[in-house]
Design a protein around this motif. Structure first.
Motif, PDB file in Angstrom:
ATOM      1  N   LEU A 170      13.444  29.754-138.917  1.00 26.04           N
ATOM      2  CA  LEU A 170      13.139  28.892-137.779  1.00 26.04           C
ATOM      3  C   LEU A 170      14.338  28.034-137.420  1.00 26.04           C
ATOM      4  O   LEU A 170      14.940  27.396-138.291  1.00 26.04           O
ATOM      5  N   VAL A 171      14.660  28.016-136.140  1.00 25.87           N
ATOM      6  CA  VAL A 171      15.659  27.099-135.589  1.00 25.87           C
ATOM      7  C   VAL A 171      14.929  26.151-134.645  1.00 25.87           C
ATOM      8  O   VAL A 171      14.140  26.580-133.801  1.00 25.87           O
ATOM      9  N   VAL A 172      15.192  24.843-134.780  1.00 25.82           N
ATOM     10  CA  VAL A 172      14.539  23.828-133.957  1.00 25.82           C
ATOM     11  C   VAL A 172      15.595  23.120-133.119  1.00 25.82           C
ATOM     12  O   VAL A 172      16.598  22.635-133.653  1.00 25.82           O
ATOM     13  N   ALA A 173      15.367  23.066-131.818  1.00 24.29           N
ATOM     14  CA  ALA A 173      16.262  22.356-130.908  1.00 24.29           C
ATOM     15  C   ALA A 173      15.770  20.928-130.735  1.00 24.29           C
ATOM     16  O   ALA A 173      14.677  20.689-130.221  1.00 24.29           O
ATOM     17  N   ALA A 174      16.587  19.985-131.205  1.00 24.40           N
ATOM     18  CA  ALA A 174      16.321  18.557-131.009  1.00 24.40           C
ATOM     19  C   ALA A 174      17.544  17.932-130.367  1.00 24.40           C
ATOM     20  O   ALA A 174      17.908  16.793-130.666  1.00 24.40           O
ATOM     21  N   ASP A 175      18.169  18.693-129.471  1.00 27.66           N
ATOM     22  CA  ASP A 175      19.493  18.326-128.943  1.00 27.66           C
ATOM     23  C   ASP A 175      19.452  17.725-127.547  1.00 27.66           C
ATOM     24  O   ASP A 175      20.402  17.843-126.776  1.00 27.66           O
ATOM     25  N   GLY A 176      18.353  17.043-127.215  1.00 24.85           N
ATOM     26  CA  GLY A 176      18.332  16.217-126.027  1.00 24.85           C
ATOM     27  C   GLY A 176      17.819  16.862-124.769  1.00 24.85           C
ATOM     28  O   GLY A 176      17.522  18.063-124.720  1.00 24.85           O
ATOM     29  N   ALA A 177      17.737  16.047-123.721  1.00 23.86           N
ATOM     30  CA  ALA A 177      17.112  16.456-122.462  1.00 23.86           C
ATOM     31  C   ALA A 177      17.835  17.621-121.795  1.00 23.86           C
ATOM     32  O   ALA A 177      17.213  18.427-121.109  1.00 23.86           O
ATOM     33  N   GLN A 178      19.141  17.695-121.963  1.00 24.09           N
ATOM     34  CA  GLN A 178      19.910  18.794-121.370  1.00 24.09           C
ATOM     35  C   GLN A 178      20.279  19.808-122.444  1.00 24.09           C
ATOM     36  O   GLN A 178      21.377  20.370-122.427  1.00 24.09           O
ATOM     37  N   SER A 179      19.365  20.065-123.335  1.00 24.75           N
ATOM     38  CA  SER A 179      19.532  20.887-124.524  1.00 24.75           C
ATOM     39  C   SER A 179      20.317  22.185-124.299  1.00 24.75           C
ATOM     40  O   SER A 179      19.825  23.107-123.642  1.00 24.75           O
ATOM     41  N   PRO A 180      21.527  22.297-124.844  1.00 29.77           N
ATOM     42  CA  PRO A 180      22.250  23.576-124.779  1.00 29.77           C
ATOM     43  C   PRO A 180      21.507  24.679-125.513  1.00 29.77           C
ATOM     44  O   PRO A 180      21.529  25.841-125.083  1.00 29.77           O
ATOM     45  N   LEU A 181      20.844  24.342-126.615  1.00 31.71           N
ATOM     46  CA  LEU A 181      20.149  25.365-127.392  1.00 31.71           C
ATOM     47  C   LEU A 181      18.960  25.924-126.614  1.00 31.71           C
ATOM     48  O   LEU A 181      18.675  27.128-126.676  1.00 31.71           O
ATOM     49  N   ARG A 182      18.253  25.066-125.897  1.00 36.60           N
ATOM     50  CA  ARG A 182      17.151  25.533-125.054  1.00 36.60           C
ATOM     51  C   ARG A 182      17.661  26.524-124.016  1.00 36.60           C
ATOM     52  O   ARG A 182      17.024  27.560-123.747  1.00 36.60           O
TER      53      ARG A 182
END
Length: 415
Positions: A170-182
Motif C-alpha cells: 500500500l502507498v498512501v498519498a498525504a502530499d497535499g491539495a495539489q498532490s503529485p502522487l494523486r
C-alpha cells in the motif's frame, strides 16, 4: 528492462508520501501497531523541536477538535504540545456584519470541557516527529522527492529522485491539495474556485480574547479572530480573513498600522484596537474533492483527498479522521492476514470517510454562498436564522457536537 527497473527495492508494509501533520499521524498510528512504514517528504530536515512553540507564534495554525485531541493523546504527542503552546477555547461567537444576527456556543452547552484548541501547525508536527523517532518500525526519510509510482505485480512501487525504489502492498498519498502522487495515480478531482483568498497574520488586541473563537461574516467573506495565548498573555489572535483576490492584494500591501486599523474596523472593534505583529500572507482557496479515494494498493488522505474552505476550521480535523479510520482498517486487516492493499478493505475506508467529508464540503460551500450575498431578503433570513439558533439550546448542542467531530462511528483511536 529499464535502468530504473534494475534498481534494488526496499520493501515496507506501507509507504506514506507526505510528512505533514496528516501523514505523520498516519505513520505514527501504524508504527504503534508494529507496521513497517516508510514516511517520505521532500523537505530537507525535521523541525527544530527546541525552537517550536517559543517566541512569536507561527502564521499557520489549526483549530483542533476534542476528537483530534484524543487521537494525539493516544499517540503520545499531546503532552509535549500542551507543555509548549496550545490555546483552549471554550466559547464561539459568530455574527453577521450586515445585521443583528448572532449565535454563541459554549463548551458547557456541548457537555465538553473545551470546544477545541488553537495550535500552531509546527507544534503538532514537531510533537509527531518526536513520537516517530521512538517507533522502531517507522523509517522517516526527508529530502526524498518521489518521481514515479508504479504497479509491481501485487504491490506498488515509488521511485525516488536519487534512483531508489521502495515497494509496499500500500502507498498512501498525504502530499497535499495539489498532490503529485494523486496525479501520478490518475485520480481526477472536482475543483471549485471559492472566489476567496485567505489573508493570514497574527495580531495583539487591546482586549483579551477570553478563550473565545470569534468570526464575523462580512459581505466580502468571513473574518476569524482565533485566540492565542503567548507566555500567559491572552491578547493575541491568529487572523484568517477570507476575501476577494483584489481585496487580499490590497490588504497584504498595507503597512502594519494600516492593516491593524482595517482589521479593527472590519471586526467592529470587538477586541478594541488591533496591532499586527507579523507579516500578512495570502493563500488562494480552492475547494477540491477527489473522485476516488482509493485504488488497489493506493489511498488518499487529508488534503490530497479533499480540501475545504477554512471558515469552520475543519480541514486538518477531517484529515486526522481519515488517517484514524484508514489505520483502523489496516491494523484489522493485518491481524486477519489480509493484504494491506486489498481493494475491498480500502473501499471500506473510502465509504466510511467520503460521506462525512462530502457533507462538510457541501456545508461550507453553502455557508460561503449564503453569507456572500447582499440580497436584503437573504440577509434578513440569515439574521433571523442565527438569532433563532441562539435561542434553541438543543439545536445548538447538536451543531456543537458536529463541530467538535462527534459524527458517525468514531474509530477506536478517537473515542
Amino acid at each position: 528492462m529499464t535502468e530504473t527497473a534494475r534498481q534494488p527495492a526496499t520493501r515496507f508494509e506501507v509507504i506514506v508520501v507526505g510528512g505533514g501533520m496528516v501523514g505523520a499521524a498516519l505513520a505514527a498510528l501504524l508504527g504503534q501497531a508494529g507496521v513497517s512504514v516508510a514516511l517520505l517528504d521532500a523537505r530537507p530536515e525535521p523541525l527544530a523541536a527546541e525552537a517550536v512553540g517559543t517566541g512569536r507564534p507561527a502564521l499557520r495554525v489549526s483549530a483542533l477538535t476534542p476528537i483530534s485531541q484524543r487521537l494525539l493523546e493516544g499517540l503520545g504527542a499531546w503532552p509535549w504540545m500542551a507543555a509548549r503552546r496550545v490555546t483552549p477555547y471554550r466559547f464561539m461567537q459568530v455574527w453577521d456584519s450586515e445585521g443583528s444576527g448572532e449565535v454563541n456556543f459554549s463548551a458547557e452547552q456541548a457537555g465538553v470541557p473545551v470546544l477545541g484548541h488553537i495550535v500552531e501547525n509546527d507544534v503538532v508536527l514537531a510533537a509527531l516527529e518526536r513520537r516517530l523517532a521512538e517507533l522502531p518500525t517507522v523509517s522517516v526519510e526527508l529530502g526524498r522527492r518521489v518521481t514515479g509510482l508504479e504497479e509491481t505485480g501485487a504491490e506498488r512501487s515509488v521511485l525516488l529522485e536519487d534512483g531508489r525504489r521502495l515497494t509496499a502492498p500500500l502507498v498512501v498519498a498525504a502530499d497535499g491539495a495539489q498532490s503529485p502522487l494523486r496525479e501520478m495515480a490518475g485520480i481526477a478531482v472536482d475543483a471549485r474556485d471559492t472566489g476567496h483568498v485567505a489573508v493570514v497574520t497574527t495580531v495583539r488586541t487591546q482586549l483579551g480574547h477570553g478563550g473565545v473563537a470569534r468570526q464575523v461574516f462580512r459581505d466580502s467573506g468571513p473574518l476569524a479572530f482565533l485566540p492565542l495565548t503567548i507566555d500567559g498573555d491572552a491578547h493575541y489572535c491568529s487572523i484568517v480573513w477570507s476575501t476577494s483576490p483584489e481585496e487580499a492584494k490590497r490588504l497584504t500591501a498595507l503597512d502594519a498600522e494600516a492593516l491593524g486599523q482595517a482589521l479593527e474596523v472590519a471586526f467592529e472593534a470587538r477586541l478594541g484596537t488591533v496591532k499586527v505583529v507579523d507579516r500578512a500572507v495570502s493563500v488562494p482557496l480552492t475547494q477540491r474533492h477527489a473522485k476516488d479515494y482509493v485504488q488497489p494498493g493506493f489511498a488518499l488522505v487529508g488534503d490530497a483527498a479533499h480540501s475545504i474552505h477554512p471558515l469552520a476550521g475543519q480541514g486538518v480535523n477531517l484529515g486526522l479522521m481519515d488517517v484514524a479510520v484508514l489505520a483502523e482498517e489496516l491494523v484489522t486487516a493485518r491481524r486477519r492476514g489480509i493484504d494491506l492493499g486489498e481493494p475491498r478493505m480500502l473501499a471500506r475506508y473510502a465509504r466510511r470517510r467520503r460521506g462525512d467529508n462530502s457533507a462538510m464540503l457541501a456545508l461550507m460551500d453553502g455557508f460561503r454562498l449564503l453569507f456572500g450575498t447582499r440580497h436584503p431578503l437573504v440577509t434578513l433570513s440569515r439574521n433571523l436564522g442565527l438569532s433563532g439558533v441562539d435561542r434553541l439550546v438543543p439545536i445548538k448542542r447538536l451543531l456543537m457536537r458536529q463541530a467538535i467531530g462527534e459524527r458517525g462511528r468514531l474509530p477506536a483511536s478517537c473515542r
